[in-house]
Design a protein around this motif. Structure first.
Motif, mmCIF file in Angstrom:
data_model
loop_
_atom_site.group_PDB
_atom_site.id
_atom_site.type_symbol
_atom_site.label_atom_id
_atom_site.label_comp_id
_atom_site.label_asym_id
_atom_site.label_seq_id
_atom_site.Cartn_x
_atom_site.Cartn_y
_atom_site.Cartn_z
ATOM 1 N N ALA A 21 8.186 0.446 -13.521
ATOM 2 C CA ALA A 21 8.659 -0.644 -14.383
ATOM 3 C C ALA A 21 9.278 -1.753 -13.556
ATOM 4 N N TRP A 22 10.041 -1.360 -12.531
ATOM 5 C CA TRP A 22 10.626 -2.370 -11.635
ATOM 6 C C TRP A 22 9.546 -3.127 -10.894
ATOM 7 N N PHE A 23 8.514 -2.388 -10.433
ATOM 8 C CA PHE A 23 7.443 -3.019 -9.648
ATOM 9 C C PHE A 23 6.662 -4.011 -10.485
ATOM 10 N N TYR A 24 6.247 -3.594 -11.693
ATOM 11 C CA TYR A 24 5.396 -4.457 -12.502
ATOM 12 C C TYR A 24 6.160 -5.604 -13.145
ATOM 13 N N ALA A 25 7.410 -5.308 -13.554
ATOM 14 C CA ALA A 25 8.152 -6.335 -14.280
ATOM 15 C C ALA A 25 8.999 -7.196 -13.372
ATOM 16 N N ILE A 80 0.824 -1.213 0.000
ATOM 17 C CA ILE A 80 0.000 0.000 0.000
ATOM 18 C C ILE A 80 0.856 1.260 0.000
ATOM 19 N N GLY A 81 2.135 1.134 0.414
ATOM 20 C CA GLY A 81 3.011 2.299 0.435
ATOM 21 C C GLY A 81 3.703 2.581 -0.881
ATOM 22 N N LEU A 82 3.525 1.718 -1.881
ATOM 23 C CA LEU A 82 4.156 1.950 -3.180
ATOM 24 C C LEU A 82 3.481 3.116 -3.898
ATOM 25 N N PRO A 83 4.181 3.776 -4.811
ATOM 26 C CA PRO A 83 3.632 4.972 -5.465
ATOM 27 C C PRO A 83 2.297 4.711 -6.139
ATOM 28 N N GLY A 84 1.294 5.505 -5.795
ATOM 29 C CA GLY A 84 -0.005 5.458 -6.454
ATOM 30 C C GLY A 84 -0.943 4.378 -5.982
ATOM 31 N N VAL A 85 -0.482 3.411 -5.189
ATOM 32 C CA VAL A 85 -1.340 2.281 -4.818
ATOM 33 C C VAL A 85 -2.493 2.750 -3.934
ATOM 34 N N ARG A 86 -2.189 3.571 -2.921
ATOM 35 C CA ARG A 86 -3.246 4.013 -2.015
ATOM 36 C C ARG A 86 -4.329 4.771 -2.774
ATOM 37 N N GLU A 87 -3.942 5.641 -3.682
ATOM 38 C CA GLU A 87 -4.919 6.421 -4.436
ATOM 39 C C GLU A 87 -5.782 5.523 -5.304
ATOM 40 N N ARG A 88 -5.175 4.499 -5.923
ATOM 41 C CA ARG A 88 -5.960 3.598 -6.781
ATOM 42 C C ARG A 88 -6.924 2.765 -5.954
ATOM 43 N N VAL A 89 -6.505 2.342 -4.757
ATOM 44 C CA VAL A 89 -7.400 1.586 -3.878
ATOM 45 C C VAL A 89 -8.594 2.442 -3.481
#
Length: 446
Positions: free
Chosen positions: A336-340, A46-55
């Protein structure tokens, strides 16, 4: 059952918890005594960039759909932040799940049909509204005290990954549900088993609507599901929990809702259930933070001023633009690091082994079925079957796909000779760890 040392925003947390791919679920009791649920998101995710906002965006979308009349979803009461913790609070119990019921025994035929019809209808309504679920499997199907099938975690998996699942992913998840329920019926229900298998195949070729239509004429009923749910979970009872006694206020720290932007509306800003502030009252910490950011933007863009001031502002704009460009580049690299490179590893969420209930006769090949539920990540599962009547170990591997969460691991056991014994087959998932086991038994008489 209550754990009074761990409350959140007025919700009393119990000791019944379980892990999913998005975090840690806990059975809870709402401030007014109703059965509810609390999900503590994994802080590393949840602390990764943008995750909280998308949730938050996914939850607000759900709330609009529910207010618009869509049934079939677990209603969300709030999303709150307490320090670096983020909690999702529901207005409905989130246990037991279909996975819990399947682990306890087979689902009755009318109940299996009811689950598929209700979840299929909910998914079709979501698709008509322009959204998808993204993670349909037995662990996200909640069975209520009345036997209704509700979907939980709608959109949360996609929000964490920063993706939008296609309709076909939901159809594949529903098809896996149908196959798992077909396997739980056993060999004695060959006609209905074949129908559920055909519905699963239809969902993958012609879509969910056509698959649902195949089951429309079948007898569906909630009574068996309701009985199984009440027998499995204390939170699937016919009545709500009693209103909790009045206790002195306890300091839980700064708990702030994430579902409203402070100061944007004329209504109250909520800080936990039942605690509100009107906009005209003294500012809260959250409002001051929000206003200070707004005022800073307004100051930087104020027109007029002297020539040196304009030069200073021009240099400041260039600095800001350079910093923004650098931030965009870094954000792209991180994403890119997170998704890949750091996508969720394959994890086994639950396993369930079923065997025929009837006594098996001479020389008969007995089919034992293991159902494995994963978090939807691709990878390889290694497993082994063990028998209690000899030392033979049958090993196997299972390749998982990113668009499927439920898999069947069949095992055939043929007994010979004159005997009257209880045969027990044990399935052990070796990797990915931790090691999980489940077993089922049948009676052989010859």
């Amino acid at each position: 059952m209550n754990n009074p040392a761990h409350d959140i925003a007025g919700f009393r947390l119990t000791e019944h918890t379980w892990m999913t791919e998005v975090g840690n679920w806990i059975d809870a009791i709402s401030p007014d005594g109703r059965r509810a649920g609390a999900l503590l998101f994994d802080p590393r995710v949840i602390g990764l960039p943008g995750v909280r906002e998308r949730v938050v965006h996914a939850v607000m979308t759900d709330q609009r759909l529910v207010l618009g009349g869509l049934t079939g979803l677990i209603p969300v009461a709030d999303v709150v932040a307490a320090g670096d913790q983020v909690w999702l609070l529901t207005g409905q119990a989130v246990s037991p799940t279909l996975s819990d019921l399947l682990a306890a025994g087979p689902i009755d035929p009318p109940g299996a049909v009811s689950v598929l019809l209700e979840t299929g209808q909910t998914l079709l309504a979501l698709h008509a509204a322009g959204v998808t679920h993204g993670s349909v499997h037995p662990g996200t199907v909640v069975i209520t005290a009345e036997g209704a099938a509700l979907l939980s975690e709608r959109g949360l998996s996609d929000a964490i990954r920063g993706q939008a699942s296609p309709h076909e992913r939901d159809a594949a998840g529903w098809a896996s549900l149908a196959r798992g329920l077909a396997a739980s019926l056993g060999q004695g229900r060959s006609r209905l088993t074949e129908l559920l298998e055909r519905a699963a195949a239809t969902a993958g070729t012609l879509g969910l609507a056509a698959a649902r239509d195949l089951l429309t004429g079948e007898a569906a009923g909630r009574d068996g599901l309701a009985q199984a749910a009440r027998g499995r979970s204390a939170f699937a009872q016919a009545r709500a929990y009693a209103q909790p006694p009045a206790l002195p206020p306890r300091d839980e720290g700064d708990i702030v809702t994430l579902l409203h932007v402070p100061g944007r509306s004329s209504g109250s800003v909520q800080f936990g259930p039942g605690i509100g502030t009107q906009v005209q009252q003294p500012e809260t910490t959250a409002e001051r933070i929000w206003r200070s950011g707004r005022d800073q933007v307004a100051t930087e863009h104020r027109p007029g001023g002297s020539r040196p001031a304009r030069a200073v502002r021009a240099r400041r704009r260039r600095t800001i633009l350079s910093s923004a460009l650098f931030a965009v580049i870094m954000a792209g690299a991180i994403l890119a690091w997170f998704y890949a490179g750091d996508s969720p590893d394959l994890a086994v969420m639950s396993i369930d082994v079923t065997a025929p209930k009837k006594t098996q006769g001479c020389g008969k090949a007995v089919l034992i079925t293991g159902t494995v539920v994963t978090n939807g990540a691709p990878g390889e599962i290694t497993y082994e079957w063990r028998k209690n009547l000899d030392k033979e170990v049958v090993k196997g591997t299972l390749r998982t796909k990113s668009d499927q969460t439920t898999y069947q691991v069949p095992f055939r056991w043929t007994l010979q000779g004159r005997s009257n014994v209880k045969a027990i087959a044990t399935l052990r998932i070796l990797t990915p760890g931790p090691v999980r086991t489940d077993k089922a038994s049948f009676t052989y008489k010859c």
